[in-house]
Design a protein around this motif. Structure first.
Motif, PDB file in Angstrom:
ATOM      1  N   ALA A 103     -58.675  25.072 -78.029  1.00  0.00           N
ATOM      2  CA  ALA A 103     -59.825  25.735 -77.416  1.00  0.00           C
ATOM      3  C   ALA A 103     -59.606  25.773 -75.912  1.00  0.00           C
ATOM      4  O   ALA A 103     -59.479  24.722 -75.264  1.00  0.00           O
ATOM      5  CB  ALA A 103     -61.111  24.997 -77.756  1.00  0.00           C
ATOM      6  N   THR A 104     -59.543  26.970 -75.353  1.00  0.00           N
ATOM      7  CA  THR A 104     -59.393  27.125 -73.905  1.00  0.00           C
ATOM      8  C   THR A 104     -60.770  27.037 -73.260  1.00  0.00           C
ATOM      9  O   THR A 104     -61.724  27.680 -73.711  1.00  0.00           O
ATOM     10  CB  THR A 104     -58.753  28.475 -73.565  1.00  0.00           C
ATOM     11  N   LEU A 105     -60.875  26.232 -72.201  1.00  0.00           N
ATOM     12  CA  LEU A 105     -62.149  26.010 -71.527  1.00  0.00           C
ATOM     13  C   LEU A 105     -62.272  26.869 -70.277  1.00  0.00           C
ATOM     14  O   LEU A 105     -61.271  27.346 -69.728  1.00  0.00           O
ATOM     15  CB  LEU A 105     -62.285  24.530 -71.160  1.00  0.00           C
ATOM     16  N   SER A 106     -63.511  27.030 -69.811  1.00  0.00           N
ATOM     17  CA  SER A 106     -63.780  27.889 -68.660  1.00  0.00           C
ATOM     18  C   SER A 106     -63.134  27.381 -67.382  1.00  0.00           C
ATOM     19  O   SER A 106     -62.952  28.147 -66.429  1.00  0.00           O
ATOM     20  CB  SER A 106     -65.290  28.045 -68.464  1.00  0.00           C
ATOM     21  N   ASN A 107     -62.788  26.096 -67.319  1.00  0.00           N
ATOM     22  CA  ASN A 107     -62.101  25.580 -66.128  1.00  0.00           C
ATOM     23  C   ASN A 107     -60.588  25.667 -66.262  1.00  0.00           C
ATOM     24  O   ASN A 107     -59.856  25.180 -65.392  1.00  0.00           O
ATOM     25  CB  ASN A 107     -62.507  24.128 -65.862  1.00  0.00           C
ATOM     26  N   GLY A 108     -60.095  26.277 -67.344  1.00  0.00           N
ATOM     27  CA  GLY A 108     -58.654  26.400 -67.562  1.00  0.00           C
ATOM     28  C   GLY A 108     -58.057  25.260 -68.352  1.00  0.00           C
ATOM     29  O   GLY A 108     -56.862  25.271 -68.658  1.00  0.00           O
ATOM     30  N   GLY A 109     -58.852  24.259 -68.702  1.00  0.00           N
ATOM     31  CA  GLY A 109     -58.363  23.147 -69.506  1.00  0.00           C
ATOM     32  C   GLY A 109     -58.186  23.542 -70.963  1.00  0.00           C
ATOM     33  O   GLY A 109     -58.565  24.648 -71.382  1.00  0.00           O
ATOM     34  N   ALA A 110     -57.613  22.633 -71.742  1.00  0.00           N
ATOM     35  CA  ALA A 110     -57.344  22.915 -73.143  1.00  0.00           C
ATOM     36  C   ALA A 110     -57.740  21.724 -74.002  1.00  0.00           C
ATOM     37  O   ALA A 110     -57.317  20.592 -73.746  1.00  0.00           O
ATOM     38  CB  ALA A 110     -55.868  23.239 -73.348  1.00  0.00           C
ATOM     39  N   TRP A 111     -58.551  21.990 -75.016  1.00  0.00           N
ATOM     40  CA  TRP A 111     -58.974  20.984 -75.992  1.00  0.00           C
ATOM     41  C   TRP A 111     -58.151  21.207 -77.260  1.00  0.00           C
ATOM     42  O   TRP A 111     -58.291  22.229 -77.922  1.00  0.00           O
ATOM     43  CB  TRP A 111     -60.462  21.134 -76.229  1.00  0.00           C
TER      44      TRP A 111
END
Length: 287
Positions: free
Chosen positions: A62-70
């Motif tokens: 899951a790509t997050l709005s801050n550019g991180g990745a779950w």
């Protein structure tokens, strides 16, 4: 262990419920799954929006709005549940443990079209795991993987180059995730049978025509499995608790002693062990 088609069908089932949703709160009911949750896991998710749910090999990302990745891996019995919602691809999602006894993670979301959504992760055996990566951070689970088998980067010239110096069996080479990402034992057996290649052959002995047929067979087998909702085995089941459909279409996997289904072959499916894994093939028509 769910293979690529099973993970892809889970992704397709979940995406309409979580893409575009803001993560309001995350609750962990235990400190670990297969591995401990990373430090800052909850705070790193809360407040961010899931902009995209993707898949890399057998991982959900899951790509997050801050550019991180779950990142999530389902392990043997992992399953995501959307509470009180009829999934749009309901036949293609493992329901997990609906009693809640083995729910280890709950994520409370607000979706722009669906409103409040509760996403739960259930995993009785706890062989799955999750991780969280900061924007631009190295990802040891995916960075060394080869191309996706259904993507444009997998081509006959690419595979020919990777197999050129291979003296080991083609079956083992195809299971190397650095060569092709996400290919598992079941679908390698099926693709090798479809393309008529003996799994014991040295990878470097395949000619250009054989490699073309093999790439086409890999794509065809995986696409058919995804369309059927995966090849559910044991704990990995459809939403109604029944096994997936594609397992009933296996040509060779699990068919030791049965007649080869290839028209006019007349051979018998054989089972051998390669690199600790069962290989099913027809010694008559797989050259």
């Amino acid at each position: 262990m769910p293979e690529l088609p099973e993970v892809e069908t889970v992704r397709r089932g979940l995406a309409p419920y979580i893409e575009g949703a803001r993560i309001e709160a995350v609750t962990l009911n235990r400190p670990d799954l297969r591995f401990p949750f990373p430090e800052g896991f909850v705070s790193g998710l809360e407040g961010h929006t899931i902009t995209h749910l993707g898949r890399r090999a057998k991982y959900l990302i899951a790509t997050l709005s801050n550019g991180g990745a779950w990142l999530s891996h389902l392990g043997m019995t992992g399953a995501f549940l959307v509470a009180d919602q009829l999934l749009e691809e309901a036949s293609r999602l493992n329901p997990g443990d609906s009693s809640g006894k083995h729910v280890h993670v709950r994520v409370h979301l607000v979706h722009p079209a669906r409103g409040r959504v509760t996403l739960s992760y259930s995993d009785p055996r706890r062989f799955g795991f999750m991780d969280l990566f900061a924007p631009g951070a190295a990802n040891p689970f995916t960075d060394s993987l080869g191309p996706e088998p259904l993507g444009n980067d997998l081509s006959a010239p690419y595979l020919a180059e990777r197999l050129r110096a291979r003296k080991g069996p083609i079956k083992t080479a195809l299971l190397d995730q650095r060569v092709i990402a996400g290919l598992g034992n079941i679908y390698v057996c099926e693709a090798l049978h479809m393309s008529g290649i003996d799994p014991r052959r040295a990878g470097g002995t395949l000619d250009g025509g054989e490699i073309e047929e093999l790439v086409a067979a890999i794509r065809q087998v995986l696409a058919a499995a995804i369309a059927a909702g995966g090849s559910t085995l044991k704990d990995f089941a459809r939403a109604d608790g029944q096994p997936g459909y594609f397992q009933h279409s296996f040509a060779v996997y699990g068919h030791e002693g049965d007649p080869c289904p290839r028209p006019g072959c007349g051979g018998t499916i054989k089972r051998i062990v390669q690199a600790g894994r069962s290989t099913f093939f027809c010694p008559t028509c797989q050259r």
